[in-house]
Design an enzyme around this catalytic site. Structure first.
Site, PDB file in Angstrom:
ATOM      1  N   LYS A  69       0.834  -1.201   0.000  1.00  0.00           N
ATOM      2  CA  LYS A  69       0.000   0.000   0.000  1.00  0.00           C
ATOM      3  C   LYS A  69       0.869   1.252   0.000  1.00  0.00           C
ATOM      4  CE  LYS A  69      -3.635   2.240   2.773  1.00  0.00           C
ATOM      5  NZ  LYS A  69      -4.430   2.156   4.028  1.00  0.00           N
ATOM      6  N   SER A 145      -9.123   2.588   3.603  1.00  0.00           N
ATOM      7  CA  SER A 145      -8.328   3.249   2.585  1.00  0.00           C
ATOM      8  C   SER A 145      -7.398   2.294   1.816  1.00  0.00           C
ATOM      9  CB  SER A 145      -7.470   4.344   3.222  1.00  0.00           C
ATOM     10  OG  SER A 145      -6.578   3.803   4.185  1.00  0.00           O
ATOM     11  N   GLY A 167      -8.586   3.156  10.936  1.00  0.00           N
ATOM     12  CA  GLY A 167     -10.005   3.274  11.251  1.00  0.00           C
ATOM     13  C   GLY A 167     -10.811   2.368  10.344  1.00  0.00           C
ATOM     14  N   GLY A 168     -10.381   1.102  10.267  1.00  0.00           N
ATOM     15  CA  GLY A 168     -11.050   0.130   9.411  1.00  0.00           C
ATOM     16  C   GLY A 168     -10.449  -0.008   8.039  1.00  0.00           C
ATOM     17  N   SER A 169      -9.287   0.573   7.786  1.00  0.00           N
ATOM     18  CA  SER A 169      -8.758   0.672   6.428  1.00  0.00           C
ATOM     19  C   SER A 169      -8.251  -0.634   5.840  1.00  0.00           C
ATOM     20  CB  SER A 169      -7.647   1.721   6.368  1.00  0.00           C
ATOM     21  OG  SER A 169      -8.189   3.017   6.441  1.00  0.00           O
TER      22      SER A 169
END
Length: 460
Positions: A69, A145, A167-169
Site C-alpha cells: 500500500k 483506505s 479506522g477500518g482501512s
C-alpha cells in the site's frame, strides 16, 4: 504456490509474469495501482527461481508476489500516501520494517496499491490517483483506505497485499472486496515512519484470499524493531501455522449493533446466519452488552490528528490537499483542549471496557461495516449519512484499543456484493483470531469468491 515451487511444477518467474499481466489488465478497469514495478519484480523472481531449482535453502515467501500500500515506505519508490504533495519528492532510500521483512523473506514486491490521501477515509479515491473500483462491480467502491489492495487481491493480481488500518482501512475493503484482512495488535507489526494523523491508532496488516496465507504473511512481518519502541517480541515459532481452532466450547461474543450502530438488512441477515453456523459448530454464544457510542470520541481524535498533519503546510502547498480531507482537518482546528483531553480519557475507558469484555469471551463477532459497497467516488452511500465516520463505526473500537480484529468473507448481497463479518480478540492474541477465522473460513462457504470468475465478469 510454495508447494508447486518445491516440486518444480510452477516457476516463480512464470507466476510473476502472470501476476504482472493480470495487474496490467486490471489497471485501467479498477485502478488498484500507483505503480507496477515489473523490472525489479522479475529480477527478484529470477533469484527465487534459481534457489528453488538448485535445491538451496528457501525463505518463507520465496518467489511469492506481494503488493504494498502507498502508505508504507518502499526502497526506490516515492512514498505518495495518495497525495499530490508527494509530486517531485525523492524516492525512499530504505524500506519500512514490514516491507524489509517481506523482502528478506523472499517476497517478490511487484506493485504499489492506491489509497485515499493519507488514508483519511474508508473509500479509495484521491486527487493524485483518481477513483479505485470494486472487482465485483466497478461501479461501486472497494472500500478503503486500502482499497487498491482489496481490488488487487479480489481480481487475482497476486496473492498477498500489505495494508494499513487506522479506522477500518484493512477491514472495510476486505469486507467490500470479499477477501480476508486483519489489523494485527497495535505494534505487532512495527510501524515506521509514523503515519500522518492516525498516530497509535494505525496498524499494518495482511490482506489475502485465505486466512492461512495471511497467517504466513503476518508471521514474517511481526516482531520487535528498534524503529518502533512499542513493538514487541514475536509469537512463538509456528504459532500462526497451528491451523483452525475448533469452535466447540469456544465462547464467542455476539455484537450485532453494540447497542447503537445501524446495520443494513442484508448485512444483518448474513451476520445472523454466520452466528448460527458458529453455534451449530459448538460455539457458546455470549450476547455482548451495549456499549456507549464511541464514534464521537474517535471523531475528535481523528479530526485533531488530521489538523496536526496539515497545520504546518505553507499556504502555497495547502491547495494540493484533497479538499474533503482539508475540510475535516479544519474541523480539528476548532476542537477545544478540554474536549481533546476528554476524548483521550474516553479512549482509556474503552480499553478497559473492551478488556473486561474480552476477558470473558475468546473472540467477539460483529458486522464489519454498516453498509453495502456503494457508488465509487462517493464518501457516503447517500445523504442520510453525514460522513464516513458514521457508517464505518464497527471498526473504530479496535483502533482505539489496539486489539487484533479481522474481516472474513461471510456472504453476498442479493446484488452480488460481498459482505464480511468482523472477528476481534484479546490484546496480543492475534493467533486465536487467526485460528478462529480459519475455522469460520471452512464453514462460511457462501462467502467464498473466486478471482478468475470476478476477472471473467470484468472482461465481459
Amino acid at each position: 504456490m510454495l508447494a508447486l515451487y518445491a516440486v518444480g511444477d510452477v516457476s516463480p518467474v512464470d507466476v510473476t509474469r502472470a501476476v504482472l499481466d493480470r495487474a496490467a489488465a486490471m489497471r485501467d478497469v479498477l485502478n488498484p495501482f500507483v505503480r507496477i514495478d515489473a523490472e525489479d519484480a522479475l529480477m527478484a523472481a529470477e533469484i527465487s527461481e534459481r534457489a528453488w531449482r538448485a535445491g538451496l535453502p528457501t525463505r518463507p515467501l520465496e518467489g511469492i508476489p506481494v503488493s504494498i500500500k502507498d502508505t508504507a515506505m518502499t526502497r526506490g519508490w516515492v512514498l505518495g500516501r495518495g497525495s499530490r504533495l508527494s509530486i517531485g519528492q525523492p524516492a525512499a532510500t530504505e524500506d519500512a520494517p514490514a516491507v524489509a521483512r517481506l523482502r528478506a523473506a523472499g517476497a517478490v514486491i511487484y506493485a504499489c496499491t492506491t489509497t485515499c490521501e493519507g488514508g483519511w477515509k474508508a473509500v479509495t479515491d484521491s486527487p493524485l490517483t483518481g477513483i479505485t473500483r470494486n472487482a465485483h462491480d466497478p461501479a461501486v467502491s472497494p472500500g478503503g483506505s486500502s482499497g487498491g489492495a482489496g481490488a488487487a487481491i479480489a481480481s487475482g493480481c497476486g496473492p498477498l497485499a500489505l495494508g494499513s488500518d487506522g479506522g477500518g482501512s484493512v477491514r472495510v475493503p476486505a469486507s467490500f472486496s470479499g477477501i480476508f484482512g486483519m489489523k494485527a495488535t497495535f505494534a505487532r507489526v512495527p510501524q515506521w515512519p509514523v503515519g500522518p494523523h492516525y498516530s497509535d491508532m494505525s496498524h499494518y496488516g495482511p490482506m489475502t484470499r485465505s486466512v492461512a496465507d495471511a497467517a504466513l504473511m503476518l508471521s514474517v512481518m511481526e516482531g520487535y524493531d528498534p524503529k518502533d519502541p512499542y513493538s514487541f517480541p514475536p509469537a512463538p515459532p509456528g504459532a500462526f501455522q497451528a491451523g483452525p481452532l475448533p469452535l466447540s466450547g469456544l465462547r464467542i461474543g455476539v455484537a450485532e449493533t453494540y447497542g447503537f450502530l445501524p446495520v443494513d438488512p442484508e448485512i444483518r441477515a448474513v451476520f445472523r446466519r454466520s452466528v448460527a453456523i458458529a453455534e451449530q459448530a459448538g460455539a457458546i454464544l455470549v450476547p455482548v452488552p451495549d456499549f456507549e457510542d464511541w464514534r464521537p470520541t474517535y471523531r475528535t481524535l481523528w479530526q485533531a490528528g488530521a489538523w496536526q498533519a496539515l497545520r504546518r503546510l505553507p499556504a502555497d502547498r495547502i491547495g494540493l490537499v484533497d479538499p474533503e480531507f482539508l475540510a475535516e482537518a479544519q474541523k480539528g482546528q476548532t476542537i477545544a483542549t478540554g474536549d481533546l483531553v476528554d476524548a483521550q480519557m474516553r479512549r482509556i475507558v474503552y480499553r478497559q471496557e473492551a478488556g473486561r469484555l474480552h476477558g470473558s469471551v475468546d473472540v467477539v463477532l460483529s458486522p464489519t461495516v454498516s453498509v453495502l459497497p456503494f457508488e465509487a467516488g462517493k464518501t457516503v452511500p447517500d445523504a442520510s449519512w453525514p460522513d464516513w465516520l458514521e457508517w464505518g463505526g464497527f471498526a473504530f473500537l479496535y483502533n482505539m484499543t489496539g486489539q487484533p480484529a479481522a474481516s472474513i468473507p461471510a456472504g453476498f448481497s442479493a446484488g452480488g456484493l460481498p459482505i464480511g463479518i468482523q472477528v476481534a480478540g484479546r490484546l496480543q492474541d492475534d493467533v486465536t483470531v487467526m485460528r478462529v477465522c480459519q475455522s469460520l473460513e471452512g464453514l462460511l462457504t457462501e462467502g467464498r469468491s473466486i478471482p478468475s470468475r470476478v476477472v471473467g465478469r470484468l472482461a465481459a
